[in-house]
Design a protein around this motif. Structure first.
Motif, PDB file in Angstrom:
ATOM      1  N   PRO A 123       0.818  -1.217   0.000  1.00  0.00           N
ATOM      2  CA  PRO A 123       0.000   0.000   0.000  1.00  0.00           C
ATOM      3  C   PRO A 123       0.851   1.266   0.000  1.00  0.00           C
ATOM      4  O   PRO A 123       0.657   2.172   0.808  1.00  0.00           O
ATOM      5  CB  PRO A 123      -0.783  -0.136   1.306  1.00  0.00           C
ATOM      6  CG  PRO A 123       0.175  -0.838   2.224  1.00  0.00           C
ATOM      7  CD  PRO A 123       0.940  -1.805   1.354  1.00  0.00           C
ATOM      8  N   VAL A 124       1.815   1.344  -0.905  1.00  0.00           N
ATOM      9  CA  VAL A 124       2.711   2.496  -0.932  1.00  0.00           C
ATOM     10  C   VAL A 124       2.314   3.412  -2.083  1.00  0.00           C
ATOM     11  O   VAL A 124       2.059   2.952  -3.197  1.00  0.00           O
ATOM     12  CB  VAL A 124       4.180   2.038  -1.076  1.00  0.00           C
ATOM     13  CG1 VAL A 124       4.400   1.212  -2.333  1.00  0.00           C
ATOM     14  CG2 VAL A 124       5.118   3.223  -1.049  1.00  0.00           C
ATOM     15  N   PRO A 125       2.216   4.723  -1.846  1.00  0.00           N
ATOM     16  CA  PRO A 125       1.886   5.641  -2.942  1.00  0.00           C
ATOM     17  C   PRO A 125       3.050   5.750  -3.922  1.00  0.00           C
ATOM     18  O   PRO A 125       4.211   5.803  -3.515  1.00  0.00           O
ATOM     19  CB  PRO A 125       1.619   6.969  -2.235  1.00  0.00           C
ATOM     20  CG  PRO A 125       2.335   6.877  -0.924  1.00  0.00           C
ATOM     21  CD  PRO A 125       2.325   5.427  -0.554  1.00  0.00           C
ATOM     22  N   ILE A 126       2.725   5.773  -5.202  1.00  0.00           N
ATOM     23  CA  ILE A 126       3.736   5.860  -6.251  1.00  0.00           C
ATOM     24  C   ILE A 126       3.465   7.092  -7.103  1.00  0.00           C
ATOM     25  O   ILE A 126       2.380   7.245  -7.672  1.00  0.00           O
ATOM     26  CB  ILE A 126       3.741   4.609  -7.141  1.00  0.00           C
ATOM     27  CG1 ILE A 126       3.995   3.349  -6.311  1.00  0.00           C
ATOM     28  CG2 ILE A 126       4.799   4.729  -8.234  1.00  0.00           C
ATOM     29  CD1 ILE A 126       3.917   2.069  -7.111  1.00  0.00           C
ATOM     30  N   LEU A 127       4.462   7.958  -7.178  1.00  0.00           N
ATOM     31  CA  LEU A 127       4.424   9.124  -8.066  1.00  0.00           C
ATOM     32  C   LEU A 127       5.444   8.903  -9.173  1.00  0.00           C
ATOM     33  O   LEU A 127       6.363   8.090  -9.037  1.00  0.00           O
ATOM     34  CB  LEU A 127       4.754  10.399  -7.290  1.00  0.00           C
ATOM     35  CG  LEU A 127       3.860  10.720  -6.097  1.00  0.00           C
ATOM     36  CD1 LEU A 127       4.465  11.832  -5.265  1.00  0.00           C
ATOM     37  CD2 LEU A 127       2.468  11.101  -6.550  1.00  0.00           C
ATOM     38  N   ALA A 128       5.289   9.615 -10.267  1.00  0.00           N
ATOM     39  CA  ALA A 128       6.249   9.457 -11.358  1.00  0.00           C
ATOM     40  C   ALA A 128       6.480  10.773 -12.071  1.00  0.00           C
ATOM     41  O   ALA A 128       5.598  11.640 -12.130  1.00  0.00           O
ATOM     42  CB  ALA A 128       5.777   8.405 -12.363  1.00  0.00           C
ATOM     43  N   THR A 129       7.687  10.915 -12.589  1.00  0.00           N
ATOM     44  CA  THR A 129       8.059  12.010 -13.475  1.00  0.00           C
ATOM     45  C   THR A 129       8.480  11.379 -14.794  1.00  0.00           C
ATOM     46  O   THR A 129       9.454  10.627 -14.840  1.00  0.00           O
ATOM     47  CB  THR A 129       9.223  12.826 -12.889  1.00  0.00           C
ATOM     48  OG1 THR A 129       8.800  13.428 -11.662  1.00  0.00           O
ATOM     49  CG2 THR A 129       9.665  13.921 -13.856  1.00  0.00           C
ATOM     50  N   PHE A 130       7.739  11.656 -15.845  1.00  0.00           N
ATOM     51  CA  PHE A 130       8.041  11.053 -17.147  1.00  0.00           C
ATOM     52  C   PHE A 130       9.187  11.778 -17.845  1.00  0.00           C
ATOM     53  O   PHE A 130       9.986  11.162 -18.525  1.00  0.00           O
ATOM     54  CB  PHE A 130       6.795  11.049 -18.033  1.00  0.00           C
ATOM     55  CG  PHE A 130       5.757  10.052 -17.603  1.00  0.00           C
ATOM     56  CD1 PHE A 130       5.787   8.754 -18.067  1.00  0.00           C
ATOM     57  CD2 PHE A 130       4.752  10.414 -16.712  1.00  0.00           C
ATOM     58  CE1 PHE A 130       4.836   7.820 -17.662  1.00  0.00           C
ATOM     59  CE2 PHE A 130       3.804   9.499 -16.292  1.00  0.00           C
ATOM     60  CZ  PHE A 130       3.847   8.198 -16.773  1.00  0.00           C
ATOM     61  N   GLY A 131       9.254  13.082 -17.704  1.00  0.00           N
ATOM     62  CA  GLY A 131      10.320  13.847 -18.350  1.00  0.00           C
ATOM     63  C   GLY A 131      10.032  14.113 -19.808  1.00  0.00           C
ATOM     64  O   GLY A 131      10.026  15.255 -20.261  1.00  0.00           O
ATOM     65  N   SER A 132       9.780  13.047 -20.569  1.00  0.00           N
ATOM     66  CA  SER A 132       9.439  13.181 -21.978  1.00  0.00           C
ATOM     67  C   SER A 132       8.423  12.100 -22.313  1.00  0.00           C
ATOM     68  O   SER A 132       8.556  10.958 -21.876  1.00  0.00           O
ATOM     69  CB  SER A 132      10.684  13.031 -22.856  1.00  0.00           C
ATOM     70  OG  SER A 132      10.356  13.143 -24.230  1.00  0.00           O
TER      71      SER A 132
END
Length: 446
Positions: A123-132
């Motif tokens: 149950p861990v929140p996941i964020l992401a940065t795609f960049g492109s």
């Protein structure tokens, strides 16, 4: 806060395998150190791309890198990275079974894929940065990893995440086109080390000509040919093109050979200098020697060097795209030019080359803006705020985003590679159960 960063590189590579990996690596290196300095415990997980790398390394106080055995211990092209996401996901799942982080921040779509695969039972929140994003790369005709798999997976991954941290307003607009609502996206820009990149310091040797500097790969999308053509109307100006392979390998580089031939045909060879790759330690010295930092790129999602140039007190002339549009204040810290207008770019350059007082004023304003808006300390604080928001949402057990299409294919099947932790369905959070269903659907569809 315990923070896990899932990335392609833990530190900037000596030679980038694709146009954006160097900027992405610099982003991760700067952010991870700043997060650690803020008192967080940070672990960067990256694929082992050299046999000399250890399994684990301490990069700074509170900052650790774990190098994952996934594929060959050599640099690989970007289009091969998805094939090793399953191995990275298995490593992450094993590590998190021992100690679960408070939040996971993944970079690039392959990092997001691996993180989602590893966290199907957590149950861990996941964020992401795609960049492109691949849709933008295709629209701007960028040669690179534009596979059908990536095209299908990026929006699925974005919808399965706890949130997306975009680096520019252009990326927010691109995510919106993919069906990601703006409410699920937060802009957190890349940063700059204002203690190293500053107006005061050593300056590279130069001629008495007005100096234009550009930094980046010698790729076609950067439209360096346009810059060379502009130089024909700037007789008292020199152009320094930094980037590409090392100076010793320039002669064998296809992009260099094309540009060098064009410079000779235009009769400007004596006023053009190709430096090859400039190390991070030497970059501030080069940037301080510039009168103007110039870009003609038709697509530039990250462009960390523009912030570094501004922090060194160098005004910018660039197209109104990507990070340039957010960072450069037209008429104050430099000049923004509508994309695809080389005639207007040449006119702006001629005006500024002939106006040293205006260049000086722009440079002072550029340094002030970089120091106030883009220092890593501020970027790290904004990032932690985004993490805390995601953790709070997870604690309230709010439902995740609608799954959309199947979000994982043959690359992610970590369930067969590691034992799942003892957890009943009733104790797993709804976002975790929904993420597991989403990824399982992809496995069955593969």
């Amino acid at each position: 806060m315990q923070i896990a960063l899932v990335a392609r590189h833990a530190t900037p590579p000596t030679h980038a395998a694709d146009p954006y990996s160097a900027d992405q690596a610099a982003h991760i290196a700067g952010l991870s150190r700043a997060l650690a300095l803020e008192g967080n415990d940070v672990t960067v997980y990256a694929r082992k791309d050299s046999p000399d790398l250890p399994a684990k390394a301490r990069l700074a106080p509170r900052l650790t890198a774990e190098y994952v055995d996934a594929g060959p211990a050599t640099p690989i092209p970007a289009d091969q990275a998805p094939h090793y996401a399953k191995d990275i996901a298995s490593h992450l799942a094993s590590a998190w079974r021992e100690k679960l982080p408070d939040v996971v921040h993944a970079f690039h779509w392959t990092g997001g894929l691996a993180a989602l695969g590893a966290a199907r039972d957590y149950p861990v929140p996941i964020l992401a940065t795609f960049g492109s994003l691949v849709t933008a790369e295709r629209r701007h005709r960028i040669a690179g990893e534009c596979s059908a798999t990536r095209t299908r997976m990026e929006p699925c991954i974005a919808k399965a995440l706890s949130g997306v941290l975009a680096i520019s307003s252009d990326e927010v607009a691109e995510l919106s086109r993919l069906g990601i609502p703006n409410a699920r996206v937060r802009i957190i820009p890349v940063g700059v080390d204002t203690k190293r990149f500053k107006p005061e310091g050593l300056v590279a040797k130069r001629k008495r000509l007005v100096r234009l500097v550009t930094v980046g790969p010698l790729a076609e999308y950067r439209s360096l040919d346009v810059m060379l053509k502009c130089l024909t109307d700037l007789p008292d100006t020199e152009l320094v093109i930094a980037g590409g392979p090392s100076a010793a390998k320039l002669e064998s580089d296809h992009g260099y050979r094309i540009l060098a031939k064009l410079a000779a045909d235009l009769g400007v060879t004596d006023r053009v200098q190709f430096t090859g790759h400039v190390s991070d330690s030497n970059l501030p010295t080069l940037l301080r020697s510039a009168d103007l930092f110039v870009s003609c790129a038709r697509y530039e999602p990250q462009a960390i060097t523009v912030l570094q140039a501004m922090a060194c007190g160098v005004p910018v002339v660039a197209p109104a795209i990507g990070i340039y549009r957010d960072a450069v204040i037209d008429g104050t810290t430099g000049s923004l030019v509508p994309p695809g207008r080389p005639d207007l770019l040449g006119r702006r350059l001629r005006d500024l080359v002939g106006s040293p007082m205006r260049r000086a004023a722009y440079g002072i304003a550029a340094a002030d803006r970089a120091k106030s808006r883009y220092p890593w300390e501020r970027v790290a604080q904004e990032t932690v705020t985004a993490y805390e928001h995601a953790v709070a949402r997870a604690a309230r057990r709010e439902p995740a985003l609608p799954a959309g299409p199947a979000a994982a294919d043959r690359f992610i099947q970590p369930g067969a590679a590691h034992a799942r932790p003892a957890r009943s369905k009733s104790t797993a959070s709804r976002p975790a159960r929904k993420r597991a269903r989403l990824l399982a659907a992809g496995d069955h569809a593969a």
